[in-house]
Design a protein around this motif. Structure first.
Motif, PDB file in Angstrom:
ATOM      1  N   THR A   1       0.858  -1.182   0.000  1.00  0.00           N
ATOM      2  CA  THR A   1       0.000   0.000   0.000  1.00  0.00           C
ATOM      3  C   THR A   1       0.894   1.232   0.000  1.00  0.00           C
ATOM      4  N   LEU A   2       0.436   2.290  -0.658  1.00  0.00           N
ATOM      5  CA  LEU A   2       1.284   3.465  -0.837  1.00  0.00           C
ATOM      6  C   LEU A   2       0.479   4.746  -0.655  1.00  0.00           C
ATOM      7  N   LEU A   3       1.094   5.711   0.021  1.00  0.00           N
ATOM      8  CA  LEU A   3       0.535   7.059   0.133  1.00  0.00           C
ATOM      9  C   LEU A   3       1.621   8.039  -0.272  1.00  0.00           C
ATOM     10  N   ALA A   4       1.365   8.806  -1.344  1.00  0.00           N
ATOM     11  CA  ALA A   4       2.363   9.747  -1.854  1.00  0.00           C
ATOM     12  C   ALA A   4       1.766  11.138  -1.982  1.00  0.00           C
ATOM     13  N   THR A   5       2.558  12.137  -1.631  1.00  0.00           N
ATOM     14  CA  THR A   5       2.179  13.534  -1.770  1.00  0.00           C
ATOM     15  C   THR A   5       2.678  14.060  -3.108  1.00  0.00           C
ATOM     16  N   LEU A   6       1.818  14.817  -3.790  1.00  0.00           N
ATOM     17  CA  LEU A   6       2.197  15.451  -5.044  1.00  0.00           C
ATOM     18  C   LEU A   6       2.010  16.962  -4.889  1.00  0.00           C
ATOM     19  N   GLY A   7       3.105  17.687  -4.728  1.00  0.00           N
ATOM     20  CA  GLY A   7       3.022  19.145  -4.682  1.00  0.00           C
ATOM     21  C   GLY A   7       3.225  19.661  -6.082  1.00  0.00           C
ATOM     22  N   CYS A   8       2.132  19.801  -6.828  1.00  0.00           N
ATOM     23  CA  CYS A   8       2.270  19.921  -8.278  1.00  0.00           C
ATOM     24  C   CYS A   8       2.628  21.308  -8.800  1.00  0.00           C
ATOM     25  N   ASN A   9       2.569  22.344  -8.002  1.00  0.00           N
ATOM     26  CA  ASN A   9       3.046  23.642  -8.484  1.00  0.00           C
ATOM     27  C   ASN A   9       3.867  24.364  -7.423  1.00  0.00           C
ATOM     28  N   VAL A  10       4.391  23.617  -6.463  1.00  0.00           N
ATOM     29  CA  VAL A  10       5.264  24.203  -5.455  1.00  0.00           C
ATOM     30  C   VAL A  10       6.553  24.662  -6.126  1.00  0.00           C
TER      31      VAL A  10
ATOM     32  N   LEU B   1       6.578  24.957 -10.462  1.00  0.00           N
ATOM     33  CA  LEU B   1       6.888  23.844 -11.371  1.00  0.00           C
ATOM     34  C   LEU B   1       6.378  24.106 -12.782  1.00  0.00           C
ATOM     35  N   LYS B   2       5.201  24.713 -12.895  1.00  0.00           N
ATOM     36  CA  LYS B   2       4.598  24.904 -14.222  1.00  0.00           C
ATOM     37  C   LYS B   2       5.340  25.938 -15.067  1.00  0.00           C
ATOM     38  N   ARG B   3       6.289  26.643 -14.460  1.00  0.00           N
ATOM     39  CA  ARG B   3       7.112  27.564 -15.242  1.00  0.00           C
ATOM     40  C   ARG B   3       8.264  26.839 -15.927  1.00  0.00           C
ATOM     41  N   MET B   4       8.473  25.567 -15.545  1.00  0.00           N
ATOM     42  CA  MET B   4       9.516  24.776 -16.195  1.00  0.00           C
ATOM     43  C   MET B   4       9.075  24.392 -17.600  1.00  0.00           C
ATOM     44  N   PRO B   5      10.031  24.200 -18.524  1.00  0.00           N
ATOM     45  CA  PRO B   5       9.673  23.747 -19.875  1.00  0.00           C
ATOM     46  C   PRO B   5       8.901  22.425 -19.810  1.00  0.00           C
TER      47      PRO B   5
ATOM     48  N   LYS C   1      -9.082  21.196  -3.558  1.00  0.00           N
ATOM     49  CA  LYS C   1      -9.710  22.270  -4.333  1.00  0.00           C
ATOM     50  C   LYS C   1      -9.197  23.635  -3.854  1.00  0.00           C
ATOM     51  N   GLY C   2      -9.033  24.552  -4.802  1.00  0.00           N
ATOM     52  CA  GLY C   2      -8.690  25.925  -4.469  1.00  0.00           C
ATOM     53  C   GLY C   2      -7.302  26.127  -3.905  1.00  0.00           C
ATOM     54  N   ASP C   3      -6.404  25.171  -4.099  1.00  0.00           N
ATOM     55  CA  ASP C   3      -5.046  25.267  -3.561  1.00  0.00           C
ATOM     56  C   ASP C   3      -4.113  25.798  -4.645  1.00  0.00           C
ATOM     57  N   LYS C   4      -3.568  26.992  -4.449  1.00  0.00           N
ATOM     58  CA  LYS C   4      -2.696  27.593  -5.447  1.00  0.00           C
ATOM     59  C   LYS C   4      -1.456  26.743  -5.719  1.00  0.00           C
ATOM     60  N   ALA C   5      -0.977  26.061  -4.693  1.00  0.00           N
ATOM     61  CA  ALA C   5       0.186  25.186  -4.875  1.00  0.00           C
ATOM     62  C   ALA C   5      -0.203  23.832  -5.463  1.00  0.00           C
ATOM     63  N   GLN C   6      -1.505  23.589  -5.568  1.00  0.00           N
ATOM     64  CA  GLN C   6      -2.042  22.378  -6.195  1.00  0.00           C
ATOM     65  C   GLN C   6      -1.509  21.086  -5.575  1.00  0.00           C
TER      66      GLN C   6
ATOM     67  N   LYS D   1      -4.364  18.503 -15.362  1.00  0.00           N
ATOM     68  CA  LYS D   1      -4.604  19.797 -14.725  1.00  0.00           C
ATOM     69  C   LYS D   1      -3.531  20.118 -13.684  1.00  0.00           C
ATOM     70  N   LEU D   2      -2.961  19.078 -13.097  1.00  0.00           N
ATOM     71  CA  LEU D   2      -1.911  19.288 -12.099  1.00  0.00           C
ATOM     72  C   LEU D   2      -0.582  19.672 -12.745  1.00  0.00           C
ATOM     73  N   PHE D   3      -0.292  19.096 -13.905  1.00  0.00           N
ATOM     74  CA  PHE D   3       1.034  19.250 -14.497  1.00  0.00           C
ATOM     75  C   PHE D   3       1.109  20.264 -15.626  1.00  0.00           C
ATOM     76  N   LEU D   4      -0.026  20.614 -16.226  1.00  0.00           N
ATOM     77  CA  LEU D   4      -0.029  21.506 -17.378  1.00  0.00           C
ATOM     78  C   LEU D   4      -0.611  22.875 -17.032  1.00  0.00           C
ATOM     79  N   THR D   5      -0.162  23.899 -17.737  1.00  0.00           N
ATOM     80  CA  THR D   5      -0.708  25.246 -17.566  1.00  0.00           C
ATOM     81  C   THR D   5      -2.064  25.327 -18.274  1.00  0.00           C
ATOM     82  N   ALA D   6      -2.814  26.379 -17.966  1.00  0.00           N
ATOM     83  CA  ALA D   6      -4.116  26.553 -18.601  1.00  0.00           C
ATOM     84  C   ALA D   6      -3.976  26.682 -20.111  1.00  0.00           C
ATOM     85  N   LYS D   7      -2.938  27.351 -20.551  1.00  0.00           N
ATOM     86  CA  LYS D   7      -2.696  27.524 -21.988  1.00  0.00           C
ATOM     87  C   LYS D   7      -2.410  26.177 -22.650  1.00  0.00           C
ATOM     88  N   GLU D   8      -1.615  25.351 -21.974  1.00  0.00           N
ATOM     89  CA  GLU D   8      -1.283  24.032 -22.525  1.00  0.00           C
ATOM     90  C   GLU D   8      -2.509  23.138 -22.556  1.00  0.00           C
ATOM     91  N   LEU D   9      -3.329  23.205 -21.519  1.00  0.00           N
ATOM     92  CA  LEU D   9      -4.551  22.406 -21.481  1.00  0.00           C
ATOM     93  C   LEU D   9      -5.474  22.792 -22.631  1.00  0.00           C
TER      94      LEU D   9
END
Length: 264
Positions: free
Chosen positions: A149-158, A161-165, A195-200, A252-260
Protein backbone atom coordinates in the motif's frame (compact mmCIF):
# COMPACT_ATOMS: atom_id res chain seq x y z
CA UNK A 1 0.89 28.47 3.81
CA UNK A 2 4.31 26.81 3.72
CA UNK A 3 5.37 23.22 3.31
CA UNK A 4 5.19 21.27 6.58
CA UNK A 5 3.32 24.00 8.50
CA UNK A 6 0.02 24.33 6.60
CA UNK A 7 -3.38 22.75 7.16
CA UNK A 8 -2.39 20.34 4.42
CA UNK A 9 0.07 18.80 6.87
CA UNK A 10 -2.68 18.15 9.43
CA UNK A 11 -4.86 16.46 6.82
CA UNK A 12 -1.93 14.48 5.45
CA UNK A 13 -0.99 13.14 8.90
CA UNK A 14 -4.59 12.20 9.67
CA UNK A 15 -4.74 10.35 6.34
CA UNK A 16 -1.43 8.55 6.96
CA UNK A 17 -2.58 7.46 10.41
CA UNK A 18 -5.89 6.12 9.09
CA UNK A 19 -4.48 4.18 6.13
CA UNK A 20 -1.49 2.72 7.95
CA UNK A 21 -3.56 2.01 11.05
CA UNK A 22 -6.02 -0.09 9.06
CA UNK A 23 -3.20 -2.11 7.49
CA UNK A 24 -1.56 -2.72 10.86
CA UNK A 25 -4.85 -3.75 12.46
CA UNK A 26 -5.48 -6.39 9.80
CA UNK A 27 -1.93 -7.77 9.80
CA UNK A 28 -1.89 -8.02 13.60
CA UNK A 29 -5.34 -9.59 14.11
CA UNK A 30 -6.48 -11.58 11.07
CA UNK A 31 -3.77 -11.59 8.44
CA UNK A 32 -5.05 -12.99 5.09
CA UNK A 33 -3.94 -16.56 4.42
CA UNK A 34 -1.97 -15.54 1.30
CA UNK A 35 0.20 -13.02 3.16
CA UNK A 36 3.11 -13.88 5.45
CA UNK A 37 2.53 -12.39 8.90
CA UNK A 38 5.27 -9.78 8.72
CA UNK A 39 5.35 -6.15 7.67
CA UNK A 40 7.70 -3.53 6.21
CA UNK A 41 7.16 0.23 6.56
CA UNK A 42 9.28 2.63 4.51
CA UNK A 43 9.15 6.41 4.80
CA UNK A 44 11.01 7.72 1.75
CA UNK A 45 10.97 11.38 2.85
CA UNK A 46 11.16 11.15 6.64
CA UNK A 47 12.35 14.71 7.35
CA UNK A 48 13.73 15.50 10.81
CA UNK A 49 10.93 13.75 12.73
CA UNK A 50 10.02 16.96 14.54
CA UNK A 51 6.29 17.21 15.34
CA UNK A 52 4.33 19.54 13.07
CA UNK A 53 2.83 22.65 14.65
CA UNK A 54 -0.50 21.89 12.97
CA UNK A 55 -0.81 18.17 13.71
CA UNK A 56 1.38 17.77 16.80
CA UNK A 57 3.12 14.78 15.23
CA UNK A 58 5.31 13.70 12.30
CA UNK A 59 5.30 10.83 9.82
CA UNK A 60 8.13 9.00 11.69
CA UNK A 61 6.17 9.33 14.95
CA UNK A 62 3.01 7.96 13.33
CA UNK A 63 4.97 5.09 11.81
CA UNK A 64 6.73 4.36 15.13
CA UNK A 65 3.35 4.16 16.91
CA UNK A 66 2.04 1.55 14.49
CA UNK A 67 5.34 -0.33 14.44
CA UNK A 68 5.18 -0.64 18.24
CA UNK A 69 1.63 -1.98 17.98
CA UNK A 70 2.77 -4.71 15.60
CA UNK A 71 5.65 -5.65 17.89
CA UNK A 72 3.25 -5.85 20.85
CA UNK A 73 1.23 -8.36 18.82
CA UNK A 74 4.30 -10.42 17.91
CA UNK A 75 4.32 -9.42 14.25
CA UNK A 76 7.83 -9.18 12.77
CA UNK A 77 8.23 -5.66 11.41
CA UNK A 78 11.05 -3.67 9.85
CA UNK A 79 10.92 0.09 9.51
CA UNK A 80 13.10 2.24 7.26
CA UNK A 81 13.34 6.04 7.49
CA UNK A 82 15.00 7.69 4.48
CA UNK A 83 16.13 11.33 4.40
CA UNK A 84 18.40 12.77 1.71
CA UNK A 85 19.44 16.06 3.37
CA UNK A 86 22.45 15.39 5.62
CA UNK A 87 21.65 18.01 8.28
CA UNK A 88 18.00 16.94 8.41
CA UNK A 89 19.10 13.31 8.54
CA UNK A 90 21.39 14.00 11.51
CA UNK A 91 18.52 15.56 13.42
CA UNK A 92 16.27 12.62 12.55
CA UNK A 93 18.81 10.17 13.98
CA UNK A 94 19.02 12.14 17.23
CA UNK A 95 15.33 11.48 17.85
CA UNK A 96 16.08 7.78 18.35
CA UNK A 97 13.33 6.24 16.27
CA UNK A 98 13.52 2.47 16.34
CA UNK A 99 14.26 2.10 12.63
CA UNK A 100 16.94 1.76 9.99
CA UNK A 101 18.01 5.30 9.05
CA UNK A 102 19.31 5.93 5.54
CA UNK A 103 20.87 9.16 4.25
CA UNK A 104 19.90 8.44 0.64
CA UNK A 105 18.91 10.62 -2.28
CA UNK A 106 16.21 9.55 -4.72
CA UNK A 107 18.89 8.32 -7.11
CA UNK A 108 20.13 5.79 -4.52
CA UNK A 109 16.78 4.22 -3.70
CA UNK A 110 16.56 1.70 -6.53
CA UNK A 111 17.72 -1.06 -4.23
CA UNK A 112 17.14 -0.62 -0.52
CA UNK A 113 19.68 -2.45 1.70
CA UNK A 114 16.99 -4.63 3.25
CA UNK A 115 15.32 -7.90 2.32
CA UNK A 116 11.56 -7.90 1.92
CA UNK A 117 9.68 -11.20 1.74
CA UNK A 118 7.73 -11.10 -1.53
CA UNK A 119 4.86 -12.94 0.18
CA UNK A 120 4.59 -10.37 2.96
CA UNK A 121 3.03 -6.89 2.97
CA UNK A 122 4.54 -3.42 2.94
CA UNK A 123 3.60 0.24 3.27
CA UNK A 124 5.35 3.07 1.42
CA UNK A 125 5.07 6.72 2.41
CA UNK A 126 6.51 9.37 0.09
CA UNK A 127 6.16 13.04 0.97
CA UNK A 128 8.60 15.11 -1.12
CA UNK A 129 8.65 18.87 -0.55
CA UNK A 130 8.88 19.36 -4.31
CA UNK A 131 7.60 17.15 -7.05
CA UNK A 132 11.07 16.95 -8.64
CA UNK A 133 12.21 15.05 -5.52
CA UNK A 134 9.93 12.09 -6.29
CA UNK A 135 11.71 9.09 -4.73
CA UNK A 136 9.71 6.17 -6.14
CA UNK A 137 11.65 4.60 -8.99
CA UNK A 138 10.71 1.75 -11.30
CA UNK A 139 13.36 -0.53 -9.81
CA UNK A 140 12.25 0.25 -6.27
CA UNK A 141 8.66 -0.66 -7.15
CA UNK A 142 9.70 -4.03 -8.56
CA UNK A 143 11.59 -4.84 -5.36
CA UNK A 144 8.39 -4.45 -3.33
CA UNK A 145 5.92 -7.25 -2.53
CA UNK A 146 2.65 -7.35 -4.44
CA UNK A 147 0.79 -6.52 -1.23
CA UNK A 148 2.14 -2.97 -0.95
CA UNK A 149 0.00 0.00 0.00
CA UNK A 150 1.28 3.46 -0.84
CA UNK A 151 0.53 7.06 0.13
CA UNK A 152 2.36 9.75 -1.85
CA UNK A 153 2.18 13.53 -1.77
CA UNK A 154 2.20 15.45 -5.04
CA UNK A 155 3.02 19.15 -4.68
CA UNK A 156 2.27 19.92 -8.28
CA UNK A 157 3.05 23.64 -8.48
CA UNK A 158 5.26 24.20 -5.46
CA UNK A 159 8.21 26.37 -6.43
CA UNK A 160 6.58 27.27 -9.75
CA UNK A 161 6.89 23.84 -11.37
CA UNK A 162 4.60 24.90 -14.22
CA UNK A 163 7.11 27.56 -15.24
CA UNK A 164 9.52 24.78 -16.20
CA UNK A 165 9.67 23.75 -19.87
CA UNK A 166 7.14 21.07 -20.76
CA UNK A 167 9.84 18.59 -21.75
CA UNK A 168 11.23 18.72 -18.19
CA UNK A 169 7.79 18.22 -16.69
CA UNK A 170 7.41 15.15 -18.89
CA UNK A 171 9.58 13.26 -16.41
CA UNK A 172 6.74 13.44 -13.92
CA UNK A 173 4.34 11.82 -16.32
CA UNK A 174 6.90 9.06 -16.86
CA UNK A 175 7.32 8.45 -13.13
CA UNK A 176 3.62 8.30 -12.42
CA UNK A 177 3.12 6.02 -15.42
CA UNK A 178 5.77 3.68 -13.98
CA UNK A 179 3.77 3.45 -10.77
CA UNK A 180 0.46 2.91 -12.56
CA UNK A 181 1.97 0.20 -14.78
CA UNK A 182 3.34 -1.50 -11.66
CA UNK A 183 -0.08 -1.70 -9.97
CA UNK A 184 -0.76 -5.31 -8.95
CA UNK A 185 -3.95 -6.84 -10.33
CA UNK A 186 -5.77 -6.68 -6.99
CA UNK A 187 -4.82 -3.05 -6.37
CA UNK A 188 -6.03 0.32 -7.60
CA UNK A 189 -5.02 3.97 -7.22
CA UNK A 190 -6.99 7.09 -6.39
CA UNK A 191 -5.86 10.66 -7.12
CA UNK A 192 -6.92 13.24 -4.53
CA UNK A 193 -6.68 16.96 -5.32
CA UNK A 194 -7.24 19.79 -2.84
CA UNK A 195 -9.71 22.27 -4.33
CA UNK A 196 -8.69 25.92 -4.47
CA UNK A 197 -5.05 25.27 -3.56
CA UNK A 198 -2.70 27.59 -5.45
CA UNK A 199 0.19 25.19 -4.88
CA UNK A 200 -2.04 22.38 -6.20
CA UNK A 201 -1.15 19.78 -3.60
CA UNK A 202 -2.52 16.35 -4.39
CA UNK A 203 -2.22 12.83 -3.01
CA UNK A 204 -1.98 9.40 -4.59
CA UNK A 205 -3.27 6.39 -2.65
CA UNK A 206 -2.53 2.84 -3.81
CA UNK A 207 -4.35 0.04 -2.03
CA UNK A 208 -6.55 -3.06 -2.46
CA UNK A 209 -9.29 -2.66 -5.08
CA UNK A 210 -11.94 -3.94 -2.69
CA UNK A 211 -11.26 -1.05 -0.31
CA UNK A 212 -11.43 1.45 -3.15
CA UNK A 213 -14.72 -0.04 -4.37
CA UNK A 214 -16.21 0.00 -0.88
CA UNK A 215 -15.36 3.68 -0.51
CA UNK A 216 -12.94 3.07 2.36
CA UNK A 217 -10.26 5.44 1.07
CA UNK A 218 -12.87 8.04 0.11
CA UNK A 219 -14.08 8.08 3.70
CA UNK A 220 -10.49 8.38 4.93
CA UNK A 221 -9.84 11.38 2.67
CA UNK A 222 -13.09 13.17 3.55
CA UNK A 223 -12.40 12.65 7.23
CA UNK A 224 -8.78 13.82 6.99
CA UNK A 225 -9.57 16.91 4.88
CA UNK A 226 -12.86 17.79 6.52
CA UNK A 227 -14.43 21.26 6.61
CA UNK A 228 -12.23 22.36 9.50
CA UNK A 229 -9.03 21.20 7.84
CA UNK A 230 -9.70 22.08 4.20
CA UNK A 231 -13.01 23.98 3.80
CA UNK A 232 -12.84 24.09 -0.01
CA UNK A 233 -13.09 20.31 -0.25
CA UNK A 234 -11.36 17.77 -2.48
CA UNK A 235 -11.73 16.11 -5.87
CA UNK A 236 -11.09 12.37 -6.17
CA UNK A 237 -10.91 9.96 -9.07
CA UNK A 238 -10.13 6.25 -9.17
CA UNK A 239 -7.69 4.97 -11.80
CA UNK A 240 -8.96 1.59 -13.00
CA UNK A 241 -12.65 2.53 -13.04
CA UNK A 242 -12.23 5.95 -14.66
CA UNK A 243 -8.91 6.11 -16.52
CA UNK A 244 -9.88 9.03 -18.78
CA UNK A 245 -10.96 11.29 -15.92
CA UNK A 246 -7.90 10.23 -13.91
CA UNK A 247 -5.58 11.39 -16.71
CA UNK A 248 -7.55 14.61 -17.17
CA UNK A 249 -7.14 15.44 -13.49
CA UNK A 250 -3.44 14.61 -13.72
CA UNK A 251 -3.11 16.92 -16.72
CA UNK A 252 -4.60 19.80 -14.73
CA UNK A 253 -1.91 19.29 -12.10
CA UNK A 254 1.03 19.25 -14.50
CA UNK A 255 -0.03 21.51 -17.38
CA UNK A 256 -0.71 25.25 -17.57
CA UNK A 257 -4.12 26.55 -18.60
CA UNK A 258 -2.70 27.52 -21.99
CA UNK A 259 -1.28 24.03 -22.53
CA UNK A 260 -4.55 22.41 -21.48
CA UNK A 261 -6.44 24.56 -23.99
CA UNK A 262 -3.99 23.62 -26.75
CA UNK A 263 -4.45 19.90 -26.09
CA UNK A 264 -8.22 20.10 -25.72
Amino acid sequence: MTVGTSRRTLGKHILLNKILGREVGIISSHCPFFIERQYTIIDLCAGDGRPSHESGTSSPEIIQKHMNYLLQHDVPVQTVLVEKNKNTFDELKQRNFNALHLNFSAQNLDTLPIEINKNSAAFIHADPNHIEDWPISKNLLHNLPENTTLLATLGCNVGGLKRMPLDKRQGWYDRMDELLHWLPERYDAVLVVLKGDKAQWAYLIVGPKKWHHRGVYKKDVLSAFNQKVWPLGVDMVQFRTNIKTFHQMRDKLFLTAKELAAYA
